[in-house]
Motif scaffolding. Structure first.
Motif, PDB file in Angstrom:
ATOM      1  N   ALA A 164      59.291  46.761  48.901  1.00  0.00           N
ATOM      2  CA  ALA A 164      60.460  47.082  48.389  1.00  0.00           C
ATOM      3  C   ALA A 164      60.266  46.298  46.949  1.00  0.00           C
ATOM      4  CB  ALA A 164      61.496  46.055  49.302  1.00  0.00           C
ATOM      5  N   ASN A 165      59.272  45.812  46.452  1.00  0.00           N
ATOM      6  CA  ASN A 165      59.235  45.007  45.326  1.00  0.00           C
ATOM      7  C   ASN A 165      57.968  45.235  44.602  1.00  0.00           C
ATOM      8  OD1 ASN A 165      61.594  42.989  45.158  1.00  0.00           O
ATOM      9  ND2 ASN A 165      60.764  43.022  47.232  1.00  0.00           N
ATOM     10  N   PRO A 166      57.809  46.809  44.242  1.00  0.00           N
ATOM     11  CA  PRO A 166      56.584  47.176  43.837  1.00  0.00           C
ATOM     12  C   PRO A 166      56.323  46.830  42.309  1.00  0.00           C
ATOM     13  CG  PRO A 166      58.030  49.111  43.727  1.00  0.00           C
ATOM     14  CD  PRO A 166      58.728  47.668  44.327  1.00  0.00           C
ATOM     15  N   ILE A 167      55.116  46.478  42.013  1.00  0.00           N
ATOM     16  CA  ILE A 167      54.670  46.242  40.384  1.00  0.00           C
ATOM     17  C   ILE A 167      54.050  47.332  39.847  1.00  0.00           C
ATOM     18  CG2 ILE A 167      53.749  44.369  38.934  1.00  0.00           C
ATOM     19  CD1 ILE A 167      54.557  42.195  40.975  1.00  0.00           C
ATOM     20  N   ASN A 168      54.464  47.913  39.131  1.00  0.00           N
ATOM     21  CA  ASN A 168      53.695  49.032  38.194  1.00  0.00           C
ATOM     22  C   ASN A 168      53.271  48.570  36.780  1.00  0.00           C
ATOM     23  OD1 ASN A 168      52.568  51.383  37.516  1.00  0.00           O
ATOM     24  ND2 ASN A 168      54.483  52.268  37.107  1.00  0.00           N
ATOM     25  N   ALA A 169      52.477  47.796  36.425  1.00  0.00           N
ATOM     26  CA  ALA A 169      52.084  47.329  35.395  1.00  0.00           C
ATOM     27  C   ALA A 169      50.710  46.867  35.298  1.00  0.00           C
ATOM     28  CB  ALA A 169      52.862  46.092  34.991  1.00  0.00           C
ATOM     29  N   ARG A 170      49.756  46.878  34.027  1.00  0.00           N
ATOM     30  CA  ARG A 170      48.779  46.213  33.746  1.00  0.00           C
ATOM     31  C   ARG A 170      48.847  44.844  33.511  1.00  0.00           C
ATOM     32  NH1 ARG A 170      43.698  49.071  33.006  1.00  0.00           N
ATOM     33  NH2 ARG A 170      42.518  48.046  31.090  1.00  0.00           N
ATOM     34  N   ILE A 171      48.343  43.942  34.141  1.00  0.00           N
ATOM     35  CA  ILE A 171      48.473  42.377  33.968  1.00  0.00           C
ATOM     36  C   ILE A 171      47.105  42.051  33.884  1.00  0.00           C
ATOM     37  CG2 ILE A 171      49.449  40.229  34.677  1.00  0.00           C
ATOM     38  CD1 ILE A 171      51.420  42.087  36.318  1.00  0.00           C
ATOM     39  N   THR A 172      46.906  40.786  32.931  1.00  0.00           N
ATOM     40  CA  THR A 172      45.635  40.053  32.724  1.00  0.00           C
ATOM     41  C   THR A 172      46.261  38.642  33.133  1.00  0.00           C
ATOM     42  OG1 THR A 172      45.996  39.642  30.388  1.00  0.00           O
ATOM     43  CG2 THR A 172      44.380  41.226  31.039  1.00  0.00           C
ATOM     44  N   VAL A 173      45.357  37.940  33.925  1.00  0.00           N
ATOM     45  CA  VAL A 173      45.683  36.421  34.399  1.00  0.00           C
ATOM     46  C   VAL A 173      44.589  35.881  33.863  1.00  0.00           C
ATOM     47  CG1 VAL A 173      45.915  35.091  36.298  1.00  0.00           C
ATOM     48  CG2 VAL A 173      46.702  37.606  36.551  1.00  0.00           C
ATOM     49  N   SER A 174      45.068  34.585  33.428  1.00  0.00           N
ATOM     50  CA  SER A 174      44.319  33.233  32.948  1.00  0.00           C
ATOM     51  C   SER A 174      45.097  32.085  33.000  1.00  0.00           C
ATOM     52  CB  SER A 174      43.564  33.386  31.723  1.00  0.00           C
ATOM     53  OG  SER A 174      44.491  33.765  30.750  1.00  0.00           O
ATOM     54  N   GLY A 175      44.402  31.185  33.295  1.00  0.00           N
ATOM     55  CA  GLY A 175      45.033  29.526  33.383  1.00  0.00           C
ATOM     56  C   GLY A 175      43.972  28.546  33.751  1.00  0.00           C
ATOM     57  N   TYR A 176      44.733  27.294  34.204  1.00  0.00           N
ATOM     58  CA  TYR A 176      43.669  26.216  34.740  1.00  0.00           C
ATOM     59  C   TYR A 176      44.341  25.480  35.718  1.00  0.00           C
ATOM     60  CZ  TYR A 176      47.165  24.304  31.081  1.00  0.00           C
ATOM     61  OH  TYR A 176      48.433  23.997  30.562  1.00  0.00           O
ATOM     62  N   GLU A 177      45.148  26.235  36.702  1.00  0.00           N
ATOM     63  CA  GLU A 177      45.767  25.399  37.597  1.00  0.00           C
ATOM     64  C   GLU A 177      45.034  25.509  38.906  1.00  0.00           C
ATOM     65  OE1 GLU A 177      48.777  23.952  37.720  1.00  0.00           O
ATOM     66  OE2 GLU A 177      48.855  24.330  35.399  1.00  0.00           O
ATOM     67  N   GLY A 178      44.003  26.570  39.012  1.00  0.00           N
ATOM     68  CA  GLY A 178      43.330  26.823  40.103  1.00  0.00           C
ATOM     69  C   GLY A 178      43.672  27.981  41.060  1.00  0.00           C
ATOM     70  N   SER A 179      44.904  28.464  40.878  1.00  0.00           N
ATOM     71  CA  SER A 179      45.540  29.356  41.685  1.00  0.00           C
ATOM     72  C   SER A 179      45.549  30.833  41.119  1.00  0.00           C
ATOM     73  CB  SER A 179      47.104  28.869  41.917  1.00  0.00           C
ATOM     74  OG  SER A 179      47.961  28.797  40.843  1.00  0.00           O
ATOM     75  N   GLU A 180      44.690  30.955  39.985  1.00  0.00           N
ATOM     76  CA  GLU A 180      44.744  32.052  39.251  1.00  0.00           C
ATOM     77  C   GLU A 180      44.355  33.541  40.070  1.00  0.00           C
ATOM     78  OE1 GLU A 180      44.931  28.863  36.862  1.00  0.00           O
ATOM     79  OE2 GLU A 180      43.244  29.184  38.210  1.00  0.00           O
TER      80      GLU A 180
END
Length: 503
Positions: free
Chosen positions: A323-339
């Motif tokens: 019901a909540n599709p995501i149609n996108a190209r996404i890069t992920v980065s961070g320093y939390e540990g949950s990336e």
């Protein structure tokens, strides 16, 4: 007490705060901190580029202590470092006093600093106010060998915990959380092994609790509890804990969920207490199914109950994702540990995620997530540097970039919608049913604005960059004729003159 031997200044050049990692490490080992440095290197391995760019790692351990009830914090370090750390703690709304033991060259090299720390601890350790006092050595005291291990273990019933959190030994503030959490778990485990301890609040002898390791969004433990209930389990204490007695509850869990995978020292204590530890987390359909299986086996839950848990939540998660599709190209980065977990959730929701960068190290607790992501065509970069994150963003040309503040800044300069991972992504549920639909709305809202970003970049092209930055220009700044060539020749002549003097 016998006088302490004089400590060696960390940098013979007289610039202790700028001696460099190698100088500090060598000084710390020469001053008797070899065992401490070896353990830090083992627990928090470096990456190929040494260590990520990040805030002072001691902020992580400071944060853990400040969030605990009846725990006092004392810092020993350079005044500029302590100022920055306390400023950050107030910025995050801690509203707690942070003790500080100042020093100068004389007190540092004569051992008087340790005596000052000991006096401060005795003055602070009042049982009517505190259950524990945490003393943290920052870079210079660690490099000078200030021996916190010689502090008394308790004063009037108040526990005394001394830790070294040098920037040259702990790569990120996330891992510094583990330094203090692990030290507290070790102390609490020794207490429990020696005899009866205080009963944790809301503790039930009938409940079979799972300890959750990592700082979670408040709704996440509730969602995880819904997954665990059909298996006869419950979401128990979280580590880092909010109160000393919660440490006993964490150690008393039937199994441990390492939701954030960098808590190496903490895992060591759980294992010493005989607890099974499970990595990854219940994200998406596949991630939740695998986690239910792993937790169920670790806690000795029969297959019938594990199947009941799957049937209770997986259809609902699948429906929410659909019901909540995501149609996108996404890069992920961070320093939390949950990336890696966030990337898994995005991919299961339909997003294309070509790159995930995390400042945290490769550990066995994120191995399953890394393998799953690689199978989906995603590159996983542990100990990612800002340069690697930026290069990946430029190459991938995403519809949305999730990352640190400097990455978000660069993305917006390029006309790419971007979100600060810590404030915008970590401030949402990630696990179970609530997590399944948490990202779709914000991704849709941000990617809709890409065309607006492009217009803004076009409108401001050439304005506010390098030597054209600032205000007061009536027109677009233009270099005087021949300016750059003259400057190039001046730099070359200066370099040649300096080389001649050096020889």
């Amino acid at each position: 007490m016998d006088a302490l031997p004089p400590a060696s200044p960390p940098d013979p050049s007289g610039q202790p705060c700028h001696g460099g990692r190698e100088t500090f490490d060598a000084a710390a080992r020469a001053a008797g901190k070899t065992e401490v440095m070896d353990q830090l290197m083992k627990d928090y391995p470096r990456g190929p580029h040494d260590q990520p760019q990040s805030m002072c790692p001691a902020f992580g351990s400071l944060r853990v202590g400040l969030r605990m009830r009846r725990v006092a914090t004392i810092l020993s370090g350079s005044a500029c470092c302590v100022y920055g750390l306390t400023f950050t703690s107030h910025f995050y709304g801690a509203k707690r006093t942070v003790g500080y033991v100042p020093f100068n060259s004389e007190t540092l090299v004569t051992g008087k600093l340790f005596e000052d720390i000991r006096d401060a601890v005795h003055e602070t350790a009042k049982p009517e106010d505190y259950d524990a006092v945490v003393v943290t050595n920052l870079c210079v005291p660690t490099a000078s060998g200030v021996p916190l291990e010689l502090l008394p273990k308790e004063i009037n019933g108040v526990r005394i915990i001394g830790i070294d959190v040098p920037g040259f030994g702990v790569p990120t503030h996330a891992e510094a959380k583990d330094v203090l959490t692990g030290a507290m778990l070790r102390y609490a485990r020794n207490e429990a092994e020696q005899g009866p301890v205080a009963r944790p609040r809301n503790h039930s002898d009938e409940a079979r609790n799972i300890c959750l390791v990592g700082e979670l969004f408040p709704a996440d433990p509730v969602g995880i509890g819904q997954i665990l209930a059909p298996m006869g389990l419950a979401a128990g204490a979280q580590a880092p804990c909010r109160e000393w007695r919660d440490l006993y509850s964490a150690l008393d869990s039937v199994a441990v969920a390492a939701l954030h995978p960098f808590y190496t020292a903490s895992v060591r204590e759980f294992r010493a207490a005989g607890r099974n530890v499970v990595g990854s987390g219940p994200v998406g359909v596949e991630g939740t199914a695998a986690w239910i299986e792993a937790i169920g086996i670790a806690a000795g839950v029969p297959e019938t109950q594990r199947e009941a848990a799957r049937q209770a939540v997986l259809p609902a998660i699948r429906a929410v994702l659909a019901a909540n599709p995501i149609n996108a190209r996404i890069t992920v980065s961070g320093y939390e540990g949950s990336e890696l977990l966030v990337a898994r959730l995005l991919i299961e929701a339909g997003a294309e995620v070509p790159y995930v960068g995390t400042a945290c190290p490769r550990t066995e607790w994120s191995a399953a997530d890394a393998e799953w992501l690689k199978a989906q065509g995603c590159h996983v970069q542990y100990r990612a540097s800002l340069e690697q994150d930026l290069a990946a963003m430029k190459e991938a040309k995403p519809d949305l970039a999730l990352g640190t503040t400097p990455l978000v800044q660069k993305a917006k300069e390029m006309g790419i919608p971007a979100l600060y991972f810590t404030n915008m992504v970590s401030a949402r549920p990630l696990f179970s049913i609530a997590g399944a639909g948490s990202m779709a709305g914000i991704v849709a809202a941000q990617t809709k604005g890409r065309e607006r970003f492009s217009r803004m970049v076009s409108f401001f092209e050439g304005v506010g960059t390098p030597d054209g930055a600032g205000y007061g220009f009536r027109e677009k700044p233009v270099d005087p004729p021949g300016f750059r060539d003259r400057q190039r020749k001046l730099r070359a002549a200066k370099a040649k003159a300096e080389e001649a003097v050096g020889t």
